[in-house]
Design a protein around this motif. Structure first.
Motif, PDB file in Angstrom:
ATOM      1  N   LYS A  12     -58.458-127.632 -16.014  1.00 51.16           N
ATOM      2  CA  LYS A  12     -59.023-126.802 -14.949  1.00 51.16           C
ATOM      3  C   LYS A  12     -60.529-127.018 -14.819  1.00 51.16           C
ATOM      4  O   LYS A  12     -61.278-126.089 -14.503  1.00 51.16           O
ATOM      5  CB  LYS A  12     -58.723-125.314 -15.171  1.00 51.16           C
ATOM      6  CG  LYS A  12     -57.243-124.982 -15.261  1.00 51.16           C
ATOM      7  CD  LYS A  12     -56.512-125.356 -13.991  1.00 51.16           C
ATOM      8  CE  LYS A  12     -55.037-124.970 -14.073  1.00 51.16           C
ATOM      9  NZ  LYS A  12     -54.293-125.411 -12.863  1.00 51.16           N
ATOM     10  N   GLY A  13     -60.965-128.243 -15.063  1.00 49.65           N
ATOM     11  CA  GLY A  13     -62.367-128.587 -14.872  1.00 49.65           C
ATOM     12  C   GLY A  13     -62.589-129.227 -13.513  1.00 49.65           C
ATOM     13  O   GLY A  13     -61.679-129.306 -12.679  1.00 49.65           O
ATOM     14  N   ARG A  14     -63.792-129.707 -13.278  1.00 50.52           N
ATOM     15  CA  ARG A  14     -64.159-130.319 -12.004  1.00 50.52           C
ATOM     16  C   ARG A  14     -64.501-131.787 -12.232  1.00 50.52           C
ATOM     17  O   ARG A  14     -65.508-132.096 -12.859  1.00 50.52           O
ATOM     18  CB  ARG A  14     -65.352-129.589 -11.384  1.00 50.52           C
ATOM     19  CG  ARG A  14     -65.027-128.149 -10.992  1.00 50.52           C
ATOM     20  CD  ARG A  14     -66.215-127.454 -10.362  1.00 50.52           C
ATOM     21  NE  ARG A  14     -67.297-127.260 -11.325  1.00 50.52           N
ATOM     22  CZ  ARG A  14     -68.568-127.525 -11.076  1.00 50.52           C
ATOM     23  NH1 ARG A  14     -68.925-128.029  -9.925  1.00 50.52           N
ATOM     24  NH2 ARG A  14     -69.479-127.291 -11.998  1.00 50.52           N
ATOM     25  N   PRO A  15     -63.681-132.722 -11.749  1.00 48.23           N
ATOM     26  CA  PRO A  15     -63.964-134.150 -11.980  1.00 48.23           C
ATOM     27  C   PRO A  15     -65.327-134.580 -11.474  1.00 48.23           C
ATOM     28  O   PRO A  15     -65.967-135.447 -12.069  1.00 48.23           O
ATOM     29  CB  PRO A  15     -62.837-134.845 -11.211  1.00 48.23           C
ATOM     30  CG  PRO A  15     -61.735-133.846 -11.153  1.00 48.23           C
ATOM     31  CD  PRO A  15     -62.411-132.512 -11.043  1.00 48.23           C
ATOM     32  N   GLU A  16     -65.801-133.954 -10.387  1.00 45.35           N
ATOM     33  CA  GLU A  16     -67.101-134.366  -9.846  1.00 45.35           C
ATOM     34  C   GLU A  16     -68.248-134.004 -10.780  1.00 45.35           C
ATOM     35  O   GLU A  16     -69.355-134.539 -10.641  1.00 45.35           O
ATOM     36  CB  GLU A  16     -67.324-133.738  -8.469  1.00 45.35           C
ATOM     37  CG  GLU A  16     -67.469-132.229  -8.457  1.00 45.35           C
ATOM     38  CD  GLU A  16     -66.150-131.510  -8.286  1.00 45.35           C
ATOM     39  OE1 GLU A  16     -66.159-130.367  -7.783  1.00 45.35           O
ATOM     40  OE2 GLU A  16     -65.101-132.095  -8.642  1.00 45.35           O
ATOM     41  N   ALA A  17     -67.996-133.104 -11.714  1.00 45.99           N
ATOM     42  CA  ALA A  17     -69.047-132.717 -12.663  1.00 45.99           C
ATOM     43  C   ALA A  17     -69.044-133.563 -13.924  1.00 45.99           C
ATOM     44  O   ALA A  17     -69.935-133.419 -14.757  1.00 45.99           O
ATOM     45  CB  ALA A  17     -68.885-131.244 -13.044  1.00 45.99           C
TER      46      ALA A  17
ATOM     47  N   LEU B  83     -59.202-139.938 -17.089  1.00 40.94           N
ATOM     48  CA  LEU B  83     -60.147-138.831 -17.228  1.00 40.94           C
ATOM     49  C   LEU B  83     -59.931-137.764 -16.169  1.00 40.94           C
ATOM     50  O   LEU B  83     -60.030-136.566 -16.465  1.00 40.94           O
ATOM     51  CB  LEU B  83     -61.583-139.360 -17.170  1.00 40.94           C
ATOM     52  CG  LEU B  83     -62.164-139.794 -18.509  1.00 40.94           C
ATOM     53  CD1 LEU B  83     -63.466-140.545 -18.327  1.00 40.94           C
ATOM     54  CD2 LEU B  83     -62.386-138.578 -19.415  1.00 40.94           C
ATOM     55  N   ARG B  84     -59.649-138.160 -14.936  1.00 39.32           N
ATOM     56  CA  ARG B  84     -59.393-137.165 -13.891  1.00 39.32           C
ATOM     57  C   ARG B  84     -58.189-136.302 -14.267  1.00 39.32           C
ATOM     58  O   ARG B  84     -58.208-135.087 -14.082  1.00 39.32           O
ATOM     59  CB  ARG B  84     -59.152-137.849 -12.545  1.00 39.32           C
ATOM     60  CG  ARG B  84     -60.431-138.175 -11.786  1.00 39.32           C
ATOM     61  CD  ARG B  84     -60.107-138.868 -10.471  1.00 39.32           C
ATOM     62  NE  ARG B  84     -59.162-138.097  -9.682  1.00 39.32           N
ATOM     63  CZ  ARG B  84     -59.489-137.079  -8.888  1.00 39.32           C
ATOM     64  NH1 ARG B  84     -60.758-136.696  -8.795  1.00 39.32           N
ATOM     65  NH2 ARG B  84     -58.571-136.430  -8.191  1.00 39.32           N
ATOM     66  N   GLN B  85     -57.127-136.928 -14.774  1.00 45.44           N
ATOM     67  CA  GLN B  85     -55.962-136.143 -15.146  1.00 45.44           C
ATOM     68  C   GLN B  85     -56.306-135.170 -16.268  1.00 45.44           C
ATOM     69  O   GLN B  85     -55.908-133.996 -16.229  1.00 45.44           O
ATOM     70  CB  GLN B  85     -54.820-137.065 -15.587  1.00 45.44           C
ATOM     71  CG  GLN B  85     -53.595-136.297 -16.067  1.00 45.44           C
ATOM     72  CD  GLN B  85     -52.330-137.109 -16.033  1.00 45.44           C
ATOM     73  OE1 GLN B  85     -52.077-137.829 -15.071  1.00 45.44           O
ATOM     74  NE2 GLN B  85     -51.520-137.009 -17.076  1.00 45.44           N
ATOM     75  N   ALA B  86     -57.040-135.648 -17.266  1.00 46.12           N
ATOM     76  CA  ALA B  86     -57.414-134.770 -18.375  1.00 46.12           C
ATOM     77  C   ALA B  86     -58.286-133.615 -17.891  1.00 46.12           C
ATOM     78  O   ALA B  86     -58.105-132.458 -18.313  1.00 46.12           O
ATOM     79  CB  ALA B  86     -58.145-135.576 -19.447  1.00 46.12           C
ATOM     80  N   ILE B  87     -59.226-133.898 -17.001  1.00 43.41           N
ATOM     81  CA  ILE B  87     -60.136-132.858 -16.507  1.00 43.41           C
ATOM     82  C   ILE B  87     -59.376-131.829 -15.667  1.00 43.41           C
ATOM     83  O   ILE B  87     -59.565-130.614 -15.818  1.00 43.41           O
ATOM     84  CB  ILE B  87     -61.275-133.495 -15.686  1.00 43.41           C
ATOM     85  CG1 ILE B  87     -62.164-134.358 -16.591  1.00 43.41           C
ATOM     86  CG2 ILE B  87     -62.108-132.428 -14.989  1.00 43.41           C
ATOM     87  CD1 ILE B  87     -63.120-135.253 -15.837  1.00 43.41           C
ATOM     88  N   LEU B  88     -58.504-132.300 -14.779  1.00 37.75           N
ATOM     89  CA  LEU B  88     -57.765-131.377 -13.924  1.00 37.75           C
ATOM     90  C   LEU B  88     -56.806-130.522 -14.735  1.00 37.75           C
ATOM     91  O   LEU B  88     -56.604-129.338 -14.425  1.00 37.75           O
ATOM     92  CB  LEU B  88     -57.010-132.158 -12.846  1.00 37.75           C
ATOM     93  CG  LEU B  88     -57.892-132.816 -11.776  1.00 37.75           C
ATOM     94  CD1 LEU B  88     -57.055-133.670 -10.847  1.00 37.75           C
ATOM     95  CD2 LEU B  88     -58.655-131.763 -10.984  1.00 37.75           C
ATOM     96  N   ARG B  89     -56.203-131.087 -15.769  1.00 31.84           N
ATOM     97  CA  ARG B  89     -55.299-130.287 -16.611  1.00 31.84           C
ATOM     98  C   ARG B  89     -56.067-129.213 -17.376  1.00 31.84           C
ATOM     99  O   ARG B  89     -55.512-128.184 -17.739  1.00 31.84           O
ATOM    100  CB  ARG B  89     -54.544-131.186 -17.586  1.00 31.84           C
ATOM    101  CG  ARG B  89     -53.558-132.141 -16.947  1.00 31.84           C
ATOM    102  CD  ARG B  89     -52.482-131.408 -16.169  1.00 31.84           C
ATOM    103  NE  ARG B  89     -51.538-132.324 -15.552  1.00 31.84           N
ATOM    104  CZ  ARG B  89     -51.668-132.864 -14.342  1.00 31.84           C
ATOM    105  NH1 ARG B  89     -52.733-132.551 -13.615  1.00 31.84           N
ATOM    106  NH2 ARG B  89     -50.764-133.670 -13.856  1.00 31.84           N
TER     107      ARG B  89
END
Length: 392
Positions: A310-315, A302-308
Motif C-alpha cells: 500500500k505504498g506509492r511507486p512514484e515515491a 518493485l512496483r508489485q512489492a510497493i503496491l502490495r
C-alpha cells in the motif's frame, strides 16, 4: 487477526523476487571470472552455460514470483528449495544428477502450475501466455539434459531461441503493466484517457515475434525474419510513443518501465541489422537480456512489492536510477563488441553496473516485503507518510 485463507498462504514474490535479484547480482561477475580469468565456477564456464543460467535460473525465478500468486508455505518452500538447490548445487557440481533433478523438478512444477492457468482466457491474446510459458519451460529442460550430457557448447542456438521467446513475453507483459498504469495516471492528473493496451499493435507484435524465432532457424529465411523483426521493433517504439512518456515526467516509476520497453524496440532494430549483416547475432541479444530484462524486471518487481504494501511507486527513489544503471550496463556491453583491446574493461564495467543495480533492487525489495508482512499482521495499518492511490 488474519482469517485462515490469508494466514495459510504467502505471496510467491516474497521469496522469489529477493532471490532473483541476489542471483542476478552474482551471476554476471561470476560468469566473467569463469570465462576470462583463472578463478570461477564450472557452471558458468561457457557463454551457453552463462546464457542458460540467466534465462532459466534468473528469468524463471522472476516469472515464478510474478505469476504464481499466493502459495501455501509447503508449496513455496518446495519450489524455492528446488530452485535454490539447483543454483547453489550447480556452482559446485553442475552435472551431478541430484542437481539436474532438482532443476528439472522446479521447471516441471512451475510449468504445471502456470501453463494451464491461461488456457481458458477469453481473448486469444491472453491465451498466448500458456504455450509461451510452456515453451520456455521445455527449452529449460532440453538445455538441462544437454548440460548433463556435456554438450552445453552446442546449445547456443537454443539459447538464442530462448531469448527471442523471452522478448515476446516481455513485450506482452510489459505492455500489460504499462498500459493501465499510464492510463490511471493520466486520468487522475489530466482527466485524459491514455492509449491503453493498443490491441491491434499487441496482436501484430504477437504474430511477428511469434514467427521470427521459427524463421531464423533456416538461414535462407533469415532476411525475411530480419524484416519481421524490424517491423516489430518499429511497432514497439510506436506503442511506447502513444503512451506519451513526456506526459509522465512526474512519475519516475513509469519512466523507468518505459526505458526498459524502449530497450525492446532498440534491441529488435539492432537484431534486424545483425541478421542482415552476419549469420550470428548473439552479441546484440544483450540489449534484451541486460537493458530490457533488467529495467522491466526490476521495475515490475518493485512496483508489485510497493503496491502490495500500500505504498506509492512514484515515491520510490530508485526506480528510474535502476533503469538508467541497467541502460548503462547494456550500452557498455554493446560497445565492447568493437572496442578492440579495451573490450574486457568494458565488460567488467557492464557487469558492475548490472550487479550494483540488482543489489539495490534486492535491498528495496526486502524493505517493501517487510512492510507487506507488517500489513498482513495488522491489515488496518496505513503508511505513516500517508496513502494516496494513483494507480489503477
Amino acid at each position: 487477526m488474519l482469517n485462515p485463507p490469508q494466514a495459510a498462504t504467502v505471496p510467491a514474490w516474497h521469496l522469489f523476487f529477493p532471490l532473483a535479484a541476489l542471483h542476478g547480482a552474482l551471476l554476471v561477475p561470476l560468469s566473467l571470472l569463469s570465462l576470462y580469468h583463472p578463478a570461477g565456477v564450472a557452471l558458468l564456464a561457457s557463454p551457453a552455460a552463462h546464457g542458460r543460467e540467466l534465462l532459466f535460473g534468473f528469468a524463471l525465478a522472476v516469472i515464478a514470483g510474478y505469476l504464481l500468486g499466493p502459495l501455501t508455505r509447503r508449496w513455496l518452500w518446495l519450489l524455492g528449495g528446488l530452485w535454490l538447490a539447483a543454483r547453489l548445487g550447480g556452482l559446485l557440481w553442475p552435472v551431478a544428477l541430484p542437481v539436474i533433478l532438482a532443476d528439472g523438478a522446479f521447471v516441471l512444477l512451475l510449468g504445471w502450475r502456470l501453463v494451464p492457468r491461461f488456457i481458458a482466457a477469453k481473448r486469444w491474446r491472453n491465451r498466448v501466455l500458456s504455450p509461451l510459458l510452456g515453451l520456455l519451460c521445455l527449452l529449460a529442460l532440453v538445455t538441462l539434459v544437454w548440460r548433463y550430457l556435456g554438450r552445453m557448447p552446442t546449445t547456443a542456438l537454443v539459447m538464442h531461441q530462448g531469448v527471442l521467446w523471452l522478448v515476446l513475453l516481455m513485450t506482452f507483459m510489459g505492455g500489460r503493466v504499462l498500459a493501465p498504469a499510464v492510463n490511471g495516471y493520466l486520468m487522475a492528473t489530466r482527466r485524459q484517457a491514455g492509449a491503453g493496451v493498443q490491441p491491434s499493435i499487441e496482436a501484430a507484435l504477437i504474430v511477428l515475434l511469434g514467427t521470427t524465432p521459427l524463421l531464423m532457424l533456416w538461414p535462407p529465411l533469415r532476411p525475411l525474419a530480419a524484416s519481421l523483426v524490424l517491423a516489430a521493433g518499429l511497432l514497439v517504439l510506436l506503442r511506447l510513443w502513444r503512451w506519451r512518456p513526456w506526459a509522465c515526467r512526474q512519475r519516475p516509476d513509469l519512466l523507468g518501465l518505459m526505458v526498459g520497453y524502449a530497450w525492446l524496440g532498440v534491441g529488435l532494430l539492432l537484431l534486424a541489422r545483425a541478421w542482415w549483416q552476419q549469420p550470428h547475432a548473439s552479441a546484440t541479444l544483450h540489449a534484451f537480456t541486460i537493458g530490457a530484462l533488467g529495467a522491466l524486471a526490476s521495475g515490475i518487481m518493485l512496483r508489485q512489492a510497493i503496491l502490495r504494501a500500500k505504498g506509492r511507486p512514484e515515491a520510490e527513489p530508485l526506480l528510474l536510477p535502476l533503469a538508467l544503471l541497467f541502460s548503462l550496463a547494456a550500452v557498455l556491453r554493446l560497445l565492447a563488441l568493437d572496442a578492440g583491446e579495451g573490450w574486457l574493461p568494458l565488460l567488467w564495467g557492464s557487469a558492475l553496473a548490472w550487479s550494483l543495480a540488482w543489489l539495490l533492487a534486492a535491498w528495496r525489495l526486502l524493505h517493501w516485503r517487510r512492510r507487506t508482512v507488517r500489513r498482513r499482521l495488522d491489515p488496518g495499518q496505513l503508511p505513516r507518510e500517508g496513502y494516496r492511490r494513483t494507480d489503477p
